[in-house]
Scaffold this active site. Structure first.
Site, PDB file in Angstrom:
ATOM      1  N   CYS A   2       0.836  -1.198   0.000  1.00 46.70           N
ATOM      2  CA  CYS A   2       0.000   0.000   0.000  1.00 46.70           C
ATOM      3  C   CYS A   2       0.872   1.250   0.000  1.00 46.70           C
ATOM      4  CB  CYS A   2      -0.955   0.094   1.188  1.00 46.70           C
ATOM      5  SG  CYS A   2      -1.971  -1.351   1.436  1.00 46.70           S
ATOM      6  N   ARG A  27       2.874   0.410  -5.491  1.00 44.82           N
ATOM      7  CA  ARG A  27       2.826  -0.284  -4.192  1.00 44.82           C
ATOM      8  C   ARG A  27       1.533  -1.077  -4.011  1.00 44.82           C
ATOM      9  NH1 ARG A  27       6.634   1.431  -0.720  1.00 44.82           N
ATOM     10  NH2 ARG A  27       5.471   0.561   1.003  1.00 44.82           N
ATOM     11  N   TRP A  74      -3.212  -2.434  -1.607  1.00 46.96           N
ATOM     12  CA  TRP A  74      -2.988  -3.810  -2.078  1.00 46.96           C
ATOM     13  C   TRP A  74      -3.550  -4.692  -0.961  1.00 46.96           C
ATOM     14  CZ3 TRP A  74       0.095  -8.033  -0.454  1.00 46.96           C
ATOM     15  CH2 TRP A  74       0.246  -9.048  -1.413  1.00 46.96           C
ATOM     16  N   ASN A 100      -0.310   1.353   6.092  1.00 46.74           N
ATOM     17  CA  ASN A 100       0.423   0.386   5.271  1.00 46.74           C
ATOM     18  C   ASN A 100       1.029  -0.630   6.226  1.00 46.74           C
ATOM     19  OD1 ASN A 100       2.112  -0.971   3.452  1.00 46.74           O
ATOM     20  ND2 ASN A 100       3.723   0.571   3.654  1.00 46.74           N
ATOM     21  N   GLY A 101       0.763  -1.917   6.002  1.00 48.72           N
ATOM     22  CA  GLY A 101       1.322  -2.943   6.888  1.00 48.72           C
ATOM     23  C   GLY A 101       0.217  -3.823   7.437  1.00 48.72           C
ATOM     24  N   GLU A 482      14.850 -16.722 -14.241  1.00 45.93           N
ATOM     25  CA  GLU A 482      14.430 -15.326 -14.283  1.00 45.93           C
ATOM     26  C   GLU A 482      13.581 -15.051 -15.531  1.00 45.93           C
ATOM     27  OE1 GLU A 482      14.011 -12.998 -12.451  1.00 45.93           O
ATOM     28  OE2 GLU A 482      13.960 -11.189 -13.668  1.00 45.93           O
ATOM     29  N   LYS A 486       9.692 -13.750 -15.403  1.00 45.57           N
ATOM     30  CA  LYS A 486       9.298 -12.511 -16.083  1.00 45.57           C
ATOM     31  C   LYS A 486       8.109 -12.762 -16.991  1.00 45.57           C
ATOM     32  CE  LYS A 486      10.866 -10.120 -14.539  1.00 45.57           C
ATOM     33  NZ  LYS A 486      11.727  -9.727 -13.475  1.00 45.57           N
ATOM     34  N   GLU A 489       4.915 -13.430 -15.000  1.00 45.45           N
ATOM     35  CA  GLU A 489       4.491 -12.241 -14.256  1.00 45.45           C
ATOM     36  C   GLU A 489       3.681 -11.254 -15.100  1.00 45.45           C
ATOM     37  OE1 GLU A 489       7.967 -10.220 -12.821  1.00 45.45           O
ATOM     38  OE2 GLU A 489       6.895  -9.247 -11.190  1.00 45.45           O
ATOM     39  N   HIS A 505      14.285 -36.493 -16.270  1.00 44.22           N
ATOM     40  CA  HIS A 505      13.878 -37.149 -15.017  1.00 44.22           C
ATOM     41  C   HIS A 505      12.401 -36.880 -14.696  1.00 44.22           C
ATOM     42  CE1 HIS A 505      17.949 -38.424 -14.364  1.00 44.22           C
ATOM     43  NE2 HIS A 505      18.354 -37.198 -14.654  1.00 44.22           N
ATOM     44  N   LYS A 604       4.540  -3.782  -6.452  1.00 44.04           N
ATOM     45  CA  LYS A 604       5.976  -3.587  -6.587  1.00 44.04           C
ATOM     46  C   LYS A 604       6.731  -3.935  -5.311  1.00 44.04           C
ATOM     47  CE  LYS A 604       9.730  -2.284  -8.648  1.00 44.04           C
ATOM     48  NZ  LYS A 604      10.298  -3.271  -9.570  1.00 44.04           N
TER      49      LYS A 604
HETATM   50  O1  M6R Z   1      12.186  -5.307  -3.671  1.00 44.97           O
HETATM   51  P1  M6R Z   1      12.683  -6.721  -3.704  1.00 44.97           P
HETATM   52  O2  M6R Z   1      13.865  -6.886  -4.623  1.00 44.97           O
HETATM   53  O3  M6R Z   1      12.986  -7.274  -2.351  1.00 44.97           O
HETATM   54  O4  M6R Z   1      11.494  -7.554  -4.318  1.00 44.97           O
HETATM   55  C1  M6R Z   1      11.582  -8.954  -4.407  1.00 44.97           C
HETATM   56  C2  M6R Z   1      10.504  -9.511  -5.310  1.00 44.97           C
HETATM   57  O5  M6R Z   1       9.238  -9.219  -4.809  1.00 44.97           O
HETATM   58  C3  M6R Z   1      10.612  -8.972  -6.740  1.00 44.97           C
HETATM   59  O6  M6R Z   1      11.882  -9.197  -7.286  1.00 44.97           O
HETATM   60  C4  M6R Z   1       9.558  -9.610  -7.652  1.00 44.97           C
HETATM   61  O7  M6R Z   1       9.835 -10.967  -7.813  1.00 44.97           O
HETATM   62  C5  M6R Z   1       9.527  -8.884  -8.990  1.00 44.97           C
HETATM   63  N1  M6R Z   1       8.229  -8.348  -9.242  1.00 44.97           N
HETATM   64  C6  M6R Z   1       9.874  -9.724 -10.149  1.00 44.97           C
HETATM   65  O8  M6R Z   1       9.882  -9.012 -11.343  1.00 44.97           O
END
Ligand code: M6R
Length: 609
Positions: A2, A27, A74, A100-101, A482, A486, A489, A505, A604
């Site tokens: 948030c 956020r 969020w 937030n939290g 990775e 991506k 996501e 396997h 984010k």
């Molecule tokens: O801010 P951070 O690097 O700690 O975030 C970690 C993950 O939440 C972040 O890398 C997430 O996997 C990304 N959205 C991937 O693109």
């Protein structure tokens, strides 16, 4: 998770709140709301959905006033809905809170308040805070907030207003980020600096257990116990345009193209002028402390975890120290063996990821030294670690991490070389050789970015598929993970990344006619083995898109098509091979018409465990 913003001053607060929230939508963005003190008292407007929905509501019936708080959500407690959106209020509607939290003991507090006659309308933990503050208020909002906070357990940042003292805005920070912007005749709060950067560059960064009273004329910082704090203002010297799209259609694309600069900035002064040595004054370990390291734990989440997998190979190869890489949410629950001779490296773009922060605290509690690799100076991770290696990638806004990941790779190369040169596990000539190659990486990234046509065409083709695979060995496997994350996501296409040798396997059973397999083959030592694994999938009908180093000619004989990256040192290949994979996911998402920068269900900065 948030985003919080708050304003007190002479201007129309609604506009400032909305502009600030736009900068914080990364956020969380499932609902948004504002509370403004108007001629008719404290008025709240909130709604489910993107900020634009709230903006149009406010366009029809604006809230005029000079003090207000805003929130972009969020969801954690309760689904996204108008009623669960922040700000929340009490039964008298005289108090208003953005949060937030998480309040861990909110159920017990809620039951207690219900017994006292409070009536709740939402499913959130936040609503409890407004009722709690109202129940202890005796004419002083600062004291009431302090009193309420002593009852609350968890992680939170708060912005609080009351109609009884309409010139005051109260801010609290306990384990969730919050900054104060200091203006002339006006003051601000924000979950992050971009929220207020349009109005002021003078900032106080609140620490855990601190709060602030803001009026238009000043800011008073104090502890939650009420002890006054004096602190120097932090002057923000980066430009707001660096946080904007700079002409690109999406933040993600801009951030992909920011990478050559991010590489240069992250290497920066860390390579000495002769190009033969890494200098890291920010790592304050003595040579003896480095010699005492027996093992390394790298801890992170998501993309940062994938950078940590590359970091493991780099440190083991260069410094010959055993390294384990862990997902932060698993680390502290598996009773890891941490000793004072363990060096823990936490990797976090935002520096606010709750799981990573909790793992960092666990490591410190067990006596380990903690090095943070983070993109945010002044973040929680940066403040709690012993040493901080900043990745100078600049603000990353798109939810999908790109330039933060590659800057983390650069940080690992530098740190691995630094450890190796200190321990004498690598020859000085080897350090010079790798550094020379590293300094060429930005240009090589530019070269890849100048030929995006082929990747775009492949992306537009693969979107017709429901599943696909990424395979590779060694460092290629780490990059495959990775690439797959991506793609999932932002395109929502299911994909899996496999160590190429592991397919037979079990997973090979899933390979069927025409399924796309993206095969990374940049590692010379492993090339022949990877080619054998490519043949295995080809024989089962897969269409193979290969990725190799330019000049290599064998891959084209087994793959259906090949994309080549410029030649580099084998260890550095991930810093180039991930670029086409980032572009692949970007163009796939675009072709499917998704919201590239704000993919569904994600935010984010993940500040809940
Ligand atoms: O801010 P951070 O690097 O700690 O975030 C970690 C993950 O939440 C972040 O890398 C997430 O996997 C990304 N959205 C991937 O693109």
């Amino acid at each position: 998770m948030c985003g919080i913003v708050g304003y007190v001053g002479k201007r129309n607060s609604q506009e400032i709140l909305i502009e600030g929230l736009k900068k914080l939508e990364y956020r969380g963005y499932d609902s948004a709301g504002v509370a403004v003190y108007t001629n008719e008292g404290l008025q709240i407007k909130k709604s489910k959905g993107r900020l634009a929905v709230l903006e149009s509501k406010l366009g029809e019936a604006p809230l005029a006033g000079h003090i207000g708080i805003g929130h972009t959500r969020w969801a954690t407690h309760g689904k996204p809905s108008d009623v669960n959106s922040h700000p929340h209020t009490d039964n008298s509607s005289k108090f208003s809170v953005v949060h937030n939290g998480i309040i861990e003991n909110y159920i017990a507090l809620k039951e207690e308040l219900i017994e006292q006659g409070h009536v709740f309308v939402s499913e959130t933990d936040t609503e409890v805070i407004s009722h709690l503050i109202a129940s202890v208020y005796e004419g002083d909002i600062v004291k009431a907030v302090q009193k309420a906070v002593t009852r609350m357990r968890g992680a939170f940042a708060l912005g609080v207003l009351t109609e009884y003292e309409p010139e005051k805005l109260v801010a609290v920070r306990l384990s969730s980020p919050l900054i104060i912007g200091v203006g002339e005749g006006e003051n601000f709060i924000g979950s992050d600096i971009p929220a207020i950067l349009e109005y002021t560059r003078n900032v106080y960064i609140l620490n855990d257990g601190e709060m602030a009273l803001l009026t238009k004329d000043g800011v008073t910082l104090m502890t939650l116990e009420g002890n006054f704090i004096s602190r120097e203002i932090f002057r923000v010297d980066w430009d707001i345009v660096t946080a904007e799209k700079a002409g690109f259609d999406h933040f993600m694309l801009k951030e992909i193209y920011d990478q050559p600069k991010a590489y240069r900035d992250t290497m920066g002064a860390r390579i000495d002028e002769s190009g033969s040595k890494v200098v890291m004054p920010e790592v304050r370990m003595t040579e003896q402390q480095i010699r005492n390291i027996r093992n390394v734990h790298i801890i992170a989440c998501g993309t940062a975890y994938h950078a940590g997998l590359v970091g493991k190979s780099v440190i083991e190869k260069l410094a010959r120290i055993p390294v384990e890489t862990d997902v932060a949410s698993e680390y502290r629950y598996r009773s890891p063996i941490i000793t004072p001779e363990t060096l823990v490296i936490v990797v976090s773009q935002s520096g606010e990821t709750a799981d990573t922060l909790a793992a960092l605290r666990e490591a410190k509690k067990n006596g380990a030294r903690v090095v943070a690799v983070t993109n945010v100076v002044g973040s929680s991770v940066a403040r709690e670690a012993d040493d901080v290696i900043v990745t100078w990638a600049g603000p990353e806004i798109a939810v999908a991490s790109t330039k933060a990941y590659t800057s983390q790779l650069i940080a690992f190369y530098l740190f691995g070389l630094y450890l190796g040169q200190t321990l004498g596990t690598i020859e000085p000539s080897y350090v010079s050789e790798v550094l020379a190659e590293m300094q060429q990486l930005p240009e090589k990234v530019e070269q890849i970015l100048s030929q995006t046509g082929a990747i775009k065409e492949i992306a537009e083709r693969i979107v017709a598929h429901k599943n696909l695979f990424f395979i590779g060995r060694g460092l290629d496997y780490a990059v495959a993970l990775e690439g797959s994350l991506k793609l999932k996501e932002i395109s929502y296409i299911h994909s899996e990344a496999y160590a190429a040798g592991e397919l037979k396997h079990g997973t090979l059973a899933l390979i069927e006619d025409d399924i796309p397999v993206i095969a990374l083959a940049t590692q010379e030592d492993l090339f022949e083995k990877t080619v054998s694994n490519i043949k295995e999938v080809k024989a089962r009908g897969a269409q193979v898109i290969g990725l190799n180093i330019e000049g290599e000619t064998e891959l084209a004989k087994v793959a259906d098509e090949v994309f080549s990256i410029p030649h580099t040192h084998q260890l550095l290949a991930p810093a180039l091979s991930v670029i086409p994979l980032q572009l692949l996911s970007y163009y796939a998402s675009l072709a499917l018409g998704h919201d590239v920068d704000k993919p569904r269900n994600l935010a984010k900065s993940v500040t809940v465990e």
